[in-house]
Design an enzyme around this catalytic site. Structure first.
Site, mmCIF file in Angstrom:
data_model
loop_
_atom_site.group_PDB
_atom_site.id
_atom_site.type_symbol
_atom_site.label_atom_id
_atom_site.label_comp_id
_atom_site.label_asym_id
_atom_site.label_seq_id
_atom_site.Cartn_x
_atom_site.Cartn_y
_atom_site.Cartn_z
ATOM 1 N N CYS A 89 60.091 76.488 2.575
ATOM 2 C CA CYS A 89 58.639 76.275 2.637
ATOM 3 C C CYS A 89 57.995 75.949 1.295
ATOM 4 C CB CYS A 89 57.959 77.494 3.240
ATOM 5 S SG CYS A 89 58.327 77.650 4.994
HETATM 6 P P1 NAD Z 1 64.161 75.146 11.536
HETATM 7 O O1 NAD Z 1 64.792 73.960 10.944
HETATM 8 O O2 NAD Z 1 64.812 76.495 11.387
HETATM 9 O O3 NAD Z 1 63.958 74.914 13.110
HETATM 10 C C1 NAD Z 1 63.479 73.741 13.671
HETATM 11 C C2 NAD Z 1 64.136 73.584 15.037
HETATM 12 O O4 NAD Z 1 63.577 72.472 15.716
HETATM 13 C C3 NAD Z 1 65.635 73.344 14.993
HETATM 14 O O5 NAD Z 1 66.302 74.311 15.766
HETATM 15 C C4 NAD Z 1 65.789 71.941 15.561
HETATM 16 O O6 NAD Z 1 67.020 71.765 16.279
HETATM 17 C C5 NAD Z 1 64.589 71.841 16.467
HETATM 18 N N1 NAD Z 1 64.200 70.464 16.783
HETATM 19 C C6 NAD Z 1 64.077 69.413 15.939
HETATM 20 N N2 NAD Z 1 63.711 68.309 16.611
HETATM 21 C C7 NAD Z 1 63.569 68.674 17.919
HETATM 22 C C8 NAD Z 1 63.206 68.002 19.112
HETATM 23 N N3 NAD Z 1 62.897 66.691 19.101
HETATM 24 N N4 NAD Z 1 63.175 68.700 20.262
HETATM 25 C C9 NAD Z 1 63.492 69.992 20.289
HETATM 26 N N5 NAD Z 1 63.848 70.697 19.189
HETATM 27 C C10 NAD Z 1 63.890 70.049 18.033
HETATM 28 O O7 NAD Z 1 62.680 75.201 10.969
HETATM 29 P P2 NAD Z 1 61.763 76.476 10.685
HETATM 30 O O8 NAD Z 1 62.163 77.120 9.413
HETATM 31 O O9 NAD Z 1 61.649 77.287 11.909
HETATM 32 O O10 NAD Z 1 60.369 75.746 10.409
HETATM 33 C C11 NAD Z 1 59.634 75.104 11.443
HETATM 34 C C12 NAD Z 1 58.255 74.781 10.916
HETATM 35 O O11 NAD Z 1 57.564 75.986 10.562
HETATM 36 C C13 NAD Z 1 58.254 73.930 9.643
HETATM 37 O O12 NAD Z 1 57.144 73.079 9.670
HETATM 38 C C14 NAD Z 1 58.089 74.962 8.542
HETATM 39 O O13 NAD Z 1 57.501 74.416 7.395
HETATM 40 C C15 NAD Z 1 57.172 75.968 9.187
HETATM 41 N N6 NAD Z 1 57.266 77.328 8.660
HETATM 42 C C16 NAD Z 1 58.474 77.868 8.370
HETATM 43 C C17 NAD Z 1 58.537 79.176 7.882
HETATM 44 C C18 NAD Z 1 59.868 79.796 7.521
HETATM 45 O O14 NAD Z 1 59.857 80.827 6.846
HETATM 46 N N7 NAD Z 1 60.997 79.251 7.926
HETATM 47 C C19 NAD Z 1 57.364 79.928 7.717
HETATM 48 C C20 NAD Z 1 56.151 79.351 8.068
HETATM 49 C C21 NAD Z 1 56.105 78.045 8.532
#
Ligand code: NAD
Length: 450
Positions: A284
């Site tokens: 992030c």
């Molecule tokens: P991640 O990469 O762990 O998970 C994303 C998921 O989306 C994956 O499992 C992927 O396979 C799936 N995906 C991608 N394209 C897809 C599609 N077309 N259809 C269905 N599934 C699909 O990401 P994350 O860490 O969970 O982050 C997600 C969002 O949240 C990002 O924008 C991130 O910036 C934000 N965020 C993350 C955190 C954190 O600590 N990880 C905290 C706050 C906000």
């Protein structure tokens, strides 16, 4: 409420399981079949303390998982989008996954008569929900945002490693929506968290709040590191200044610490970000700061402060090498243990971890490396193979007979390092990249900003 949670990574799975725990019926959707199979077996595909028992409790009752996005959308009233929003090479946000999901959701909604609400939970730059997602949904559905479907933006503030607590006891709920009906749906979604401070706003402001929050934390860290690097340089002159003491002095400020009538005091958690280290990482802070800088550029607004925050952070891991060179001018053949590979404790997430540049630099200079992390060993083996970096299964094995130990992640387990080293014959130099050990606890200590 029946909810489809699209994207079941760190944010999506925690939110999906959490909403099921609050009593909603949730379908988790992901395009990754293996992830869905894992979740359906009651296993969490990543390391997140406390999540697996909740998943097992709700699975089959109020929680299901599928790769069938269309069906999930058709069978629910609200879809949350939590797919990844990585950086492009120029630092700008890559919205391709959000756009792809918006199209797929729209195609499903075209065939659904009932009202539906779509909420963006991914971190997206200001304007994305209304200027990118809304037109995509209108084109693919042939319907109008507002009367036919609702649209909202609900940023996520969870911290990996503390995500379950953060879901159940959040500091705030920022609820951005295009209209009152969407706001009411979001209120109903979080009805199970009645005591949490809510902020009702527009999608654009909700998006900006998330970036401003992360940019503030990143700025405090880079500020601490800049001060620390000056302290380290002053140490070469007379006397010496320790940044850890300097920061402790800052934490006593009335802006960070509240004295209670009984003589005790509460320190604001924000003080934790005013502390030196070898840099911030994770999925992030780096990408979000770069994305908002790029958004500024697109709006014709340079952001020199945030540019500097990133610059300082990218240079910071090199401080570790500088400290090592004080003891080993050449690292050729020097045996170094790297402790901590994840970007923070209590996670196995190595995305943008400072451990990565540190390991690359050490290998490039000919050091012989062992490494250990309580949760990220498998991830490190995947990233580096098991060739020149020997990933060890436990802490004693990693530090056996080494010349130097480099502490990169603030895992609690590493607090036993002084005791462990005391039992060995050799006394390696310990480079404390997180200023987590007492500097008198090992005979040969070096710390960032000391
Ligand atoms: P991640 O990469 O762990 O998970 C994303 C998921 O989306 C994956 O499992 C992927 O396979 C799936 N995906 C991608 N394209 C897809 C599609 N077309 N259809 C269905 N599934 C699909 O990401 P994350 O860490 O969970 O982050 C997600 C969002 O949240 C990002 O924008 C991130 O910036 C934000 N965020 C993350 C955190 C954190 O600590 N990880 C905290 C706050 C906000």
């Amino acid at each position: 409420m029946r909810v489809s949670m699209i994207g079941t990574g760190y944010v999506g799975l925690v939110t999906g399981v959490g909403l099921a725990e609050l009593g909603h019926h949730v379908v988790c959707v992901d395009s990754d079949q293996e992830k869905i199979d894992t979740i359906r077996r009651g296993e969490v595909p990543f390391f997140e303390p406390g999540l697996e028992p909740l998943l097992q409790r709700t699975l089959g009752e109020r929680l299901d998982a599928t790769t069938d996005l269309r069906r999930a959308v058709l069978e629910t009233e609200l879809s949350l989008i939590a797919v990844g929003t990585p950086s492009r090479d120029d630092g700008a946000i890559d919205l391709s996954s959000v756009e792809a999901v918006a199209r797929q959701v729209g195609e499903a909604l075209r065939d659904k008569a009932a009202y539906h609400v779509v909420v963006v939970k991914s971190t997206v730059v200001p304007g994305t929900t209304e200027d990118v997602v809304l037109p995509l949904l209108e084109q693919t559905t042939g319907k109008r945002a507002g009367p036919d479907f609702g649209l909202g933006m609900n940023p996520e503030f969870l911290t990996e490693g503390e995500a379950v607590q953060d879901f159940l006891f959040p500091d705030r709920l920022v609820l951005g929506a295009i209209d009152e009906r969407t706001h009411q749906t979001l209120d109903a979604l979080y009805a199970g968290l009645p005591r949490v401070e809510r902020m009702r706003t527009t999608p654009r402001t909700a998006e900006m709040i998330k970036y401003a929050s992360n940019a503030l934390l990143a700025t405090l860290i880079s500020f601490s590191n800049e001060v620390g690097n000056l302290c380290a340089a002053l140490g070469k002159e007379e006397g010496g200044v320790d940044v850890a003491e300097v920061m402790q002095g800052l934490h006593l400020s009335k802006y960070l610490r509240h004295s209670l009538p009984d003589g005790s005091a509460i320190t604001a958690p924000l003080a934790a970000f005013l502390w030196p280290g070898c840099g911030f990482g994770g999925s992030c802070l780096p990408k979000d700061v770069k994305a908002i800088i790029a958004r500024g550029r697109r709006a014709g607004v340079p952001m020199p402060l945030l540019d500097a925050v990133i610059g300082i952070n990218e240079r910071q891991p090199r401080q570790i090498l500088t400290l090592l060179h004080r003891h080993y001018p050449s690292l050729q053949g020097v045996r170094v243990a790297v402790l901590g590979l994840a970007f923070r404790p209590d996670t196995n997430d190595m995305r943008e971890s400072p451990a990565i540049p540190i390991i690359h630099d050490l290998l490039a200079q000919g050091a012989e490396l062992t490494a250990y992390d309580p949760a990220a060993n498998a991830e490190a083996r995947r990233l580096f193979g098991n060739g020149r970096l020997r990933v060890c299964d436990d802490l004693p094995e990693a530090v056996r007979d080494v010349d130097a130990v480099v502490l990169v992640t603030r895992w609690d387990e590493f607090r036993r390092l002084p005791e462990l080293l005391r039992r060995g014959e050799r006394q390696p130099v310990v480079i404390d990249g997180r200023r987590m050990l007492d500097k008198a606890s090992v005979p040969r200590y070096e710390g960032i900003g000391l």
